[in-house]
Each structure stands twice: as C-alpha cells, then as structure tokens.
Design an enzyme around this catalytic site. Structure first.
Site, PDB file in Angstrom:
ATOM      1  N   PRO A 166       0.821  -1.206   0.000  1.00  0.00           N
ATOM      2  CA  PRO A 166       0.000   0.000   0.000  1.00  0.00           C
ATOM      3  C   PRO A 166       0.863   1.267   0.000  1.00  0.00           C
ATOM      4  CG  PRO A 166       0.250  -0.797   2.232  1.00  0.00           C
ATOM      5  CD  PRO A 166       1.114  -1.679   1.354  1.00  0.00           C
ATOM      6  N   HIS A 167       0.435   2.250  -0.784  1.00  0.00           N
ATOM      7  CA  HIS A 167       1.036   3.588  -0.801  1.00  0.00           C
ATOM      8  C   HIS A 167      -0.068   4.593  -0.489  1.00  0.00           C
ATOM      9  CE1 HIS A 167       4.562   2.336  -3.678  1.00  0.00           C
ATOM     10  NE2 HIS A 167       4.766   1.971  -2.427  1.00  0.00           N
ATOM     11  N   VAL A 168      -0.677   4.466   0.664  1.00  0.00           N
ATOM     12  CA  VAL A 168      -1.899   5.210   0.967  1.00  0.00           C
ATOM     13  C   VAL A 168      -1.590   6.625   1.453  1.00  0.00           C
ATOM     14  CG1 VAL A 168      -3.356   3.215   1.366  1.00  0.00           C
ATOM     15  CG2 VAL A 168      -1.931   4.055   3.226  1.00  0.00           C
TER      16      VAL A 168
END
Length: 251
Positions: A186-188
């Site tokens: 994830p690159h949230v």
C-alpha cells in the site's frame, strides 16, 4: 503524525471530523471538517508471474522500475503507470517467483477511513479505493498489457521455463481480472488532505495546521492531496523535514 490510517481516527475521536459521522458513533463535534478520513488514495496493483525456475534469494535485493504514460494521460502530466520488477524470490512454501507488478500511479478512485466506535481500542473501518472508477480499470488493464509484452520478450523468456501467467487476450476478461485481483501496495495517502480551505474538503493548510483549530498540526502522508507518481516514502520524509523546520520557527 500517525499516518494515513492512524491520524483520522485520532482527530475524529477528539471531535474533529465530519459532523454526521461523529454523531453516528457518539462523539461530540468540536470542529466539523468533512475531509477528515476522506480522499483515501492508493497505488492499486495487479501482477503477472513470468514463470521463473532458476536460483533465487529469500528476499529481493534488486528492483527495476519503469514509469510511463497511458493512452489516457493528459499531455504534460506525470506518469500514471509503473512496471516494478523485483528480482526472483522464493515464497514461504518454496515456490520461486519472478513477477512484474503493474501499478496505477494516478488513480481517480478514492476510499475512506471511518470510526467503528468512539472506543480508541476499536480499529478504524478502512474502505480501500481499489479501482471503483471505470477509467482506473481501463488504465490498469493497459498497464497489464504492457507487462505481458515485457514478460514475453526473448530476454525474459531465456530466464523463465514456464509461460507468463495469467495469459489474457480478451479485453472484457482482462477488465474482470483487474477488478477481481487488484490489491493495495500500500502507498496510501490523502485522508487529511492539504488545501487552502476546509470548504473544499481540505483538513490542513500548507504548514500542516488543522483548519478551525489552534496549535494543532498534522505532518505525515495523510496530508498529501494526491498520491505521487512513485513510491511515497521519500515524499513523506521530505514533508516531515520541511515542515519540522517551518513549524519550529513559528513564534
């Protein structure tokens, strides 16, 4: 500074957030900020297995990355697709894997972070954006086609005994594959988005000050209004370094 998933619950349990949502979980409203926990952006991903059967490490040391524009990208815009190729590795069950990961860098889909209750021990409800917007499905499918081309190159086939999988020719089938198999890298970012006015859904200003409050700052990836066209680690460090200097210089 608890991050994209952690900062919104802290603010909301303190009474800072969307008034209707806070009321639904019994939290008294101190500042009505509808942007808290909204605008959750990510780099959704699908992958193709190249069929590698050679020697491997237990974890990848080398990574190859290529960014490029889809056919839907506007002229002069940042790249909206990435092919990410870690070196071959062995999974826990002993399977050897050499994958090409296809990342959608500039998605339009957005998710949310919301409270389940006012109890700080209760984890938040995270609704990932995935690819709910049809244009995101189409762009990620285009990236997958490019990954298929790379996986079938002679240079890759010399290293791989098995054919790449999955092999998908039909466009509708590929769209179904993307919707079913997409996952968070994830690159949230984005759940306490930066902007000049809370009327536009922003939570903090350019210095990280929370709108409608005094002496309250957010400095983490949650303040990025859009996800960068690349990995989020370095931009997050840059934000922290820059704002720590500016906040420290305040009277």
């Amino acid at each position: 500074c608890a991050g994209t998933y952690g900062t919104p619950p802290i603010l909301m349990r303190s009474g800072i957030g969307p008034a209707d949502h806070l009321g639904s979980v019994g939290v008294p409203v101190r500042v009505d900020l509808r942007g808290v926990g909204a605008n959750l952006a990510d780099h959704p991903e699908v992958e193709i297995n190249c069929g590698y059967r050679g020697a491997v490490r237990s974890a990848p040391l080398l990574h190859s990355v290529a960014t490029f524009h889809s056919s839907a990208a506007a002229s002069g815009s940042p790249p909206d697709l990435m092919l990410w190729m870690p070196e071959p590795v062995a999974l826990d069950e002993g399977t050897r894997v050499f994958e090409i990961d296809v990342l959608l860098l500039k998605p339009r889909s957005r998710g949310t972070v919301r409270l389940r209750s006012a109890d700080p021990a209760d984890p938040p409800r995270i609704d990932l954006p995935n690819v709910r917007e049809a244009v995101d499905v189409d762009v990620l499918a285009e990236g997958f086609r490019r990954a298929q081309e790379v996986a079938n190159r002679p240079e890759i086939r010399r290293l791989c005994a098995d054919p790449p999988s999955p092999q998908i020719a039909d466009d509708d089938e590929l769209r179904r594959f993307v919707r079913t198999n997409v996952y968070s890298i994830p690159h949230v970012v984005g759940t306490c988005s930066m902007g000049p006015s809370s009327d536009d859904g922003a939570v903090v200003d350019a210095l990280g000050r929370v709108h409608g409050t005094e002496h309250l700052f957010v400095v983490d990836a949650s303040m990025m209004p859009t996800v960068p066209s690349g990995f989020t680690h370095i931009p997050t460090i840059m934000i922290a370094e820059r704002l720590s200097e500016q906040i420290g210089a305040l009277p």
